[in-house]
Design an enzyme around this catalytic site. Structure first.
Site, mmCIF file in Angstrom:
data_model
loop_
_atom_site.group_PDB
_atom_site.id
_atom_site.type_symbol
_atom_site.label_atom_id
_atom_site.label_comp_id
_atom_site.label_asym_id
_atom_site.label_seq_id
_atom_site.Cartn_x
_atom_site.Cartn_y
_atom_site.Cartn_z
ATOM 1 N N ARG A 1 0.841 -1.220 0.000
ATOM 2 C CA ARG A 1 0.000 0.000 0.000
ATOM 3 C C ARG A 1 0.866 1.258 0.000
ATOM 4 N NH1 ARG A 1 -1.668 2.106 4.536
ATOM 5 N NH2 ARG A 1 -2.262 0.198 5.576
ATOM 6 N N TYR B 1 -14.858 14.146 -17.752
ATOM 7 C CA TYR B 1 -15.475 12.821 -17.614
ATOM 8 C C TYR B 1 -16.595 12.885 -16.547
ATOM 9 C CZ TYR B 1 -16.049 8.112 -15.812
ATOM 10 O OH TYR B 1 -16.599 6.940 -15.352
ATOM 11 N N ASP C 1 -5.848 16.621 -17.157
ATOM 12 C CA ASP C 1 -6.157 15.218 -17.404
ATOM 13 C C ASP C 1 -5.787 14.938 -18.861
ATOM 14 O OD1 ASP C 1 -7.339 12.745 -18.009
ATOM 15 O OD2 ASP C 1 -8.928 13.025 -16.528
ATOM 16 N N LYS D 1 -7.163 3.325 -19.879
ATOM 17 C CA LYS D 1 -7.433 3.615 -21.282
ATOM 18 C C LYS D 1 -6.219 3.279 -22.164
ATOM 19 C CE LYS D 1 -11.377 5.073 -19.679
ATOM 20 N NZ LYS D 1 -11.260 5.177 -18.267
HETATM 21 N N1 LCS Z 1 -10.349 10.871 -16.782
HETATM 22 C C1 LCS Z 1 -10.902 10.659 -17.987
HETATM 23 C C2 LCS Z 1 -10.637 11.627 -19.094
HETATM 24 C C3 LCS Z 1 -11.712 9.552 -18.185
HETATM 25 O O1 LCS Z 1 -12.245 9.364 -19.398
HETATM 26 C C4 LCS Z 1 -11.956 8.652 -17.105
HETATM 27 C C5 LCS Z 1 -12.820 7.454 -17.271
HETATM 28 C C6 LCS Z 1 -11.356 8.925 -15.874
HETATM 29 C C7 LCS Z 1 -10.555 10.041 -15.748
HETATM 30 C C8 LCS Z 1 -11.555 8.016 -14.681
HETATM 31 O O2 LCS Z 1 -10.749 6.916 -14.831
HETATM 32 P P1 LCS Z 1 -11.054 5.480 -14.171
HETATM 33 O O3 LCS Z 1 -11.330 5.740 -12.728
HETATM 34 O O4 LCS Z 1 -12.256 4.929 -14.863
HETATM 35 O O5 LCS Z 1 -9.813 4.725 -14.413
HETATM 36 N N2 LCS Z 1 -13.594 7.463 -18.422
HETATM 37 C C9 LCS Z 1 -14.505 6.576 -18.774
HETATM 38 C C10 LCS Z 1 -15.295 6.688 -19.917
HETATM 39 O O6 LCS Z 1 -15.337 7.652 -20.691
HETATM 40 N N3 LCS Z 1 -16.046 5.609 -20.020
HETATM 41 O O7 LCS Z 1 -15.871 4.738 -18.963
HETATM 42 C C11 LCS Z 1 -14.854 5.309 -18.082
#
Ligand code: LCS
Length: 388
Positions: A54, A107, A179, A204
């Site tokens: 952790r 997002y 981001d 992603k």
């Molecule tokens: N930032 C962006 C630009 C994102 O598109 C997402 C998730 C996150 C942060 C959060 O990341 P995660 O916690 O899911 O790893 N975007 C998503 C989307 O457009 N569809 O499903 C998840």
């Protein structure tokens, strides 16, 4: 070294003992101390070393270091998800009674955190269009501790001028967090444009294969140490195996992104000329309002496209239900092409008024262009559009 070579070799060396070229997965929760004094010294941070996963882990550290290198900065902290990474940087920079500024097009999960969770902690959030620099200047108060933006933005592909935002933030001594999930450091490096922190959902393009959830923040050593200090107490760490999968996925980032960009450009151009499509949102199209800034700050326009179908939401549903090759699913940056409806899915956390303000129309559909052959994707979209 060029970014393509950094992506392959950056931060990585053959294992000193065995010569193994792929990094070991240190799949362990804990690490044995040499003796009681050694353990105590590690806890006091008088000596560096591993205690408990952790807090830190060699496989996870390697990934954090590699991403920091790719983003032209010093250090990073890896998290269980992109949202955990974002939450960490907010609470590292801002406390109760303080204020952050966020772009209004982000997002939907990040938006929900900023809209519903941060106010419960007494952190005020002002949502603005950070592409409008005078609005950004006007929104800053003496309590502002962070400016957060996303470019290209999810889901409208809005482009924010990172260097212009950074200039305003520097004048006021406020850190700028970008981001960079949609672009990746292969296409855009916000730190080189003056940002202070970069955040990624590693779920992603970094992983690239749609098989893990993960997040990371990178920035200067001192700030990342403060972020780590909080992270180890909150506990949103990732697993060594997930970190290893991201390290493996990253190796092919450059070639994957080249293909995502090339195919997305062709699909965007094809859709732009289609009679069943009202509007296409892709920064690679000269008609996109952010095209010139994208050309200035990105080396390619990415693999994400949005479009409004003629006939609104119902037509969008028919389109999505008719696709055979593209998968109807959220997430993005995968090998597989994914299609979704932001207003009822990823951005269902936005109320109708917020959706309208950000230009997310009821019939807006988002595609994450995968690595299939472009002709097969165009054919699939064509047959689905012909059902409208
Ligand atoms: N930032 C962006 C630009 C994102 O598109 C997402 C998730 C996150 C942060 C959060 O990341 P995660 O916690 O899911 O790893 N975007 C998503 C989307 O457009 N569809 O499903 C998840």
């Amino acid at each position: 070294m060029h970014i393509e070579s950094k992506i392959v070799h950056g931060g990585q060396h053959p294992d000193k003992v065995t010569g193994a070229l792929a990094p070991p997965i240190y799949q362990t929760s804990t690490f044995a101390f040499h003796d009681a004094d050694h353990g105590a010294r590690l806890f006091k941070q008088e000596e560096s070393g591993y205690i408990y996963t952790r807090l830190s882990n060699p496989t996870i550290d390697l990934l954090a270091q590699k991403i920091a290198l790719l983003e032209s900065t010093e250090a990073g902290v890896v998290f269980a998800s992109g949202l955990a990474a974002i939450f960490n940087i907010i609470v590292t920079c801002a406390a109760t009674g303080e204020h952050i500024i966020s772009d209004d097009t982000i997002y939907g999960g990040t938006f929900a955190m900023f809209k519903s969770v941060l106010p419960r902690l007494g952190i005020d959030v002002t949502f603005i269009n950070t592409a409008d620099i005078s609005r950004l200047q006007a929104a800053i108060t003496p309590k502002t501790k962070l400016v957060f933006t996303e470019t290209p933005a999810n889901p409208t592909l809005k482009i924010v001028d990172i260097a212009a935002c950074a200039k305003v933030c520097k004048e006021k001594n406020i850190p700028l967090c970008v981001d960079n999930t949609f672009a990746t450091p292969y296409l855009q490096r916000p730190m080189e444009l003056g940002a202070d922190i970069v955040v990624h959902s590693m779920t992603k393009y970094f992983s690239g294969h749609g098989d893990i959830i993960g997040g990371v923040i990178v920035g200067g050593k001192e700030l990342m140490h403060r972020a780590w200090d909080i992270a180890k107490e909150i506990g949103g760490c990732n697993s060594p195996f997930n970190a290893w999968l991201v390290l493996r996925g990253l190796k092919t980032l450059a070639v994957r992104m080249d293909r995502h960009c090339e195919t997305a450009q062709k699909i965007a151009e094809h859709l732009a000329g289609h009679k069943k499509v009202e509007h296409v949102y892709y920064p690679g199209l000269p008609s996109h309002p952010g095209h010139d800034i994208a050309k200035k700050q990105m080396s390619g326009f990415g693999g994400m496209i949005g479009f409004d179908v003629t006939g609104g939401k119902e037509a969008g549903k028919v389109l999505m239900n008719s696709l055979r090759l593209c998968t109807l699913a959220v997430s993005l940056g995968d090998v597989d092409t994914l299609i979704e409806h932001p207003a009822s899915m990823t951005h269902s956390t936005y109320c109708d008024g917020d959706l309208e303000k950000c230009g997310i129309k009821p019939g807006f559909v988002r595609i994450s262009v995968g690595l299939e052959h472009v002709d097969d994707l165009v054919e699939d979209l064509e047959q689905a559009l012909s059902k409208l």
